[in-house]
Scaffold this active site. Structure first.
Site, PDB file in Angstrom:
ATOM      1  N   ASP A  31      85.013 111.461  86.592  1.00 15.15           N
ATOM      2  CA  ASP A  31      86.082 112.232  87.216  1.00 15.15           C
ATOM      3  C   ASP A  31      87.200 112.440  86.179  1.00 15.15           C
ATOM      4  O   ASP A  31      87.199 111.840  85.097  1.00 15.15           O
ATOM      5  CB  ASP A  31      86.595 111.534  88.490  1.00 15.15           C
ATOM      6  CG  ASP A  31      87.281 112.515  89.446  1.00 15.15           C
ATOM      7  OD1 ASP A  31      87.633 113.633  89.016  1.00 15.15           O
ATOM      8  OD2 ASP A  31      87.486 112.165  90.614  1.00 15.15           O
ATOM      9  N   GLU A  75      94.695 114.301  97.159  1.00 11.08           N
ATOM     10  CA  GLU A  75      94.523 112.997  96.499  1.00 11.08           C
ATOM     11  C   GLU A  75      95.667 112.035  96.818  1.00 11.08           C
ATOM     12  O   GLU A  75      96.190 112.029  97.931  1.00 11.08           O
ATOM     13  CB  GLU A  75      94.292 113.192  94.990  1.00 11.08           C
ATOM     14  CG  GLU A  75      93.033 114.057  94.746  1.00 11.08           C
ATOM     15  CD  GLU A  75      92.652 114.232  93.296  1.00 11.08           C
ATOM     16  OE1 GLU A  75      92.840 113.303  92.499  1.00 11.08           O
ATOM     17  OE2 GLU A  75      92.143 115.317  92.956  1.00 11.08           O
TER      18      GLU A  75
END
Ligand code: BGC
Ligand code: BGC
Length: 558
Positions: A282, A470
């Site tokens: 990621d 997020e």
């Protein structure tokens, strides 16, 4: 109905849908690798962000991949400009010495959401409520079509997270808490994408949705048996069905960061499940690990990560990895394994012969009709005491989300964090009600004290959470263990209506009109008070750009 669904599922289970890695793709990859230098191999393992690497860099450093981060777009932000940009990167990659084509990746999580004018689908939370495999697959096909209109064949989706705690800032990216449902819906989405020729990326491996306190990038505290029974399930299905790229999670399992977990990545995913495709880290995910940058690169390569999302630091990544190979700390066999996987997938996808001249449709009404249907199916009607149908009623419409489509789309729309302004091409509830013939007047929240209630029969308050993505969306209670991160500061107060929406309710109550509350949110919120104050309450979650059928439904309600 149940029987129909079950037989449809068993149909899906029996069949793989992907880019099967045939012997010929593997053979081709191995042949290419024989002629590659170490530098070129490392290039294949490197993914830079478009703002930090030019097409000329792709050629010079033989970069394997480029991505657009959330909100990273060419100017103008049109499908044509995207396609031109992607093609330029691609053409330069073919001119590199090894001639291996570049793979361009993007987060098209609920539609091709970085591009102006794209069809925006409901976020996964709504798709979980709709729970319609066929329409979810259709969505995958449409997202693939809109991606291809921009020359892109790789999507960082679906999110297969099994969400546990609604305080998590990514709760809405999950289809839900039910393991089987998450597995089936994410596989339907993947099937739609891959059958239309776009590589899917189940993410984030492993346990992203299970972190304690719902902390994004936090720690999932479960024993192995529990991890296998819950979070591993979608990946077992994904590998069987031909997933060829899987993204590693920022989060940890029992205190150990996933980006360094050899056990789960190499032993379980690649060994036990026999995953033949490539893993991708990621965004700066390797930097979640402890130690120096060198330690981080070493640990994550040895753990089994193949392609590295190193958006800005890609040059440093390349030199570091090269040193590690030359010093013998990372075996050449590990590099060859990673590069074989990457090139074999590229071959299986047909990237060696991409045709950019084919026309694809983008943001068209046929696409929007499917998003509309999904939005309608995801609507939850919590309460209705003689408010619906709205037919023939004079409607007062207010609230920040009434004429501003940023709220209904949520995070990952135009910008990484979403926007609080109109999303081009999207239909607001005001427009949708008008279009369906309702008698509706918009009143600004500030003007509510000035209205004459007898001019109206009913009031609609269109409210919701401010968009987030997020960790910015984490609702934090007590101590937050990550001083380097800045959540929006959501406390328990934000577990219900946001302050500006509470003001709207307060003013509306004074009018004595029946109130229909409509709340756009990425998670279930505490709503006892709102429910009491409202005569009707509807939850559309984050439905995206289309609200036509929802408007129709509340007008006719039959
Ligand atoms: C997210 C991923 C995403 C990546 C690229 C990360 O911050 O966790 O889901 O695919 O960025 O934008
Ligand atoms: C990027 C996102 C990425 C995030 C990770 C942002 O700057 O635009 O794509 O997911 O950083 O922190």
């Amino acid at each position: 109905m149940k029987a129909v669904v079950i037989s449809f599922i068993s149909l899906l289970v029996g069949q793989a849908f992907g880019f099967e890695l045939s012997e010929s793709s593997l053979k081709r990859a191995k042949e290419i690798i024989k002629k590659m230098t170490l530098q070129e191999k490392i290039g294949q393992m490197t993914q830079a962000e478009r703002q930090h690497a030019t097409p000329a860099d792709v050629k010079k450093y033989a970069l394997g991949s480029i991505l657009s981060g959330g909100g990273s777009n060419p100017t103008p932000n049109t499908p044509e400009a995207w396609k031109k940009m992607v093609k330029e990167y691609y053409d330069y990659s073919l001119e590199s010495k090894s001639g291996v084509p570049l793979i361009y990746g993007v987060d098209a999580v609920h539609g091709h959401n970085n591009v102006l004018g794209a069809t925006i689908f409901p976020h996964n939370i709504g798709l979980g409520v709709a729970n319609d495999l066929e329409l979810t697959k259709k969505m995958g096909e449409i997202v693939a079509e809109e991606l291809k209109a921009t020359g892109i064949y790789w999507n960082f989706a679906p999110t297969t997270a099994i969400a546990g705690d609604q305080r998590w800032g990514r709760f809405y990216e999950s289809f839900g808490r039910d393991v089987e449902m998450v597995t089936e819906l994410s596989m339907a989405y993947m099937q739609g994408l891959q059958q239309a020729g776009v590589l899917a990326t189940p993410k984030h491996y492993l346990g992203d949705g299970g972190t304690a306190f719902g902390h994004d990038r936090g720690d999932t505290r479960l024993n192995e048996e529990e991890i296998r029974a819950i979070h591993l399930k979608p990946y077992i299905a994904a590998v069987k069905k031909g997933a060829q790229s899987i993204m590693i999670s920022f989060s940890s399992i029992n205190g150990e960061k996933m980006h360094g977990q050899h056990y789960w990545i190499t032993k379980v995913l690649k060994g036990e499940l026999n995953f033949q495709g490539f893993t991708v880290s990621d965004w700066n995910g390797i930097e979640e690990l402890e130690g120096t940058y060198r330690d981080q690169v070493k640990k994550s390569v040895l753990a089994g990560i193949d392609l590295f999302m190193v958006p800005e630091r890609w040059k440093e990544f390349m030199t570091t990895l090269k040193e590690l190979v030359l010093s013998g700390e990372v075996p050449m066999a590990r590099i060859d394994d990673a590069v074989t996987r990457i090139i074999a997938v590229k071959d299986a996808m047909g990237l060696f012969n991409l045709d950019f001249s084919t026309e694809h449709s983008f943001g068209v009404s046929a696409h929007r009709a499917v998003a509309d249907k999904l939005a309608e199916k995801s609507l939850k009607i919590v309460k209705n005491e003689n408010v619906l149908p709205l037919k023939n009623k004079r409607i007062l419409l207010t609230g920040k989300a009434a004429m501003n489509t940023g709220y209904q789309c949520g995070g990952w729309t135009i910008e990484w964090q979403g926007v609080e302004e109109n999303v081009p091409g999207a239909t607001s509830i005001y427009e949708a009600l008008k279009k369906n013939g309702a008698q509706v007047t918009f009143i600004n929240a500030e003007a509510l004290p000035l209205i004459n209630p007898s001019d109206f029969d009913v009031a609609i308050a269109a409210m919701g959470e401010k968009p987030y993505t997020e960790m910015m969306g984490d609702i934090v209670m007590g101590e937050y263990p990550y001083p380097d991160r800045t959540p929006y500061g959501y406390t328990l107060d934000y577990y219900s209506l946001h302050p500006e929406d509470k003001m709207v309710m307060k003013e509306l109550k004074k009018t004595n009109l029946p109130i229909l509350s409509m709340v756009f949110s990425g998670r279930p919120l505490e709503m006892t008070e709102l429910k009491n104050d409202s005569d009707a309450l509807i939850l559309p979650w984050l439905p995206g750009s289309e609200l036509n059928l929802i408007a129709k439904k509340i007008i006719q309600f039959n």
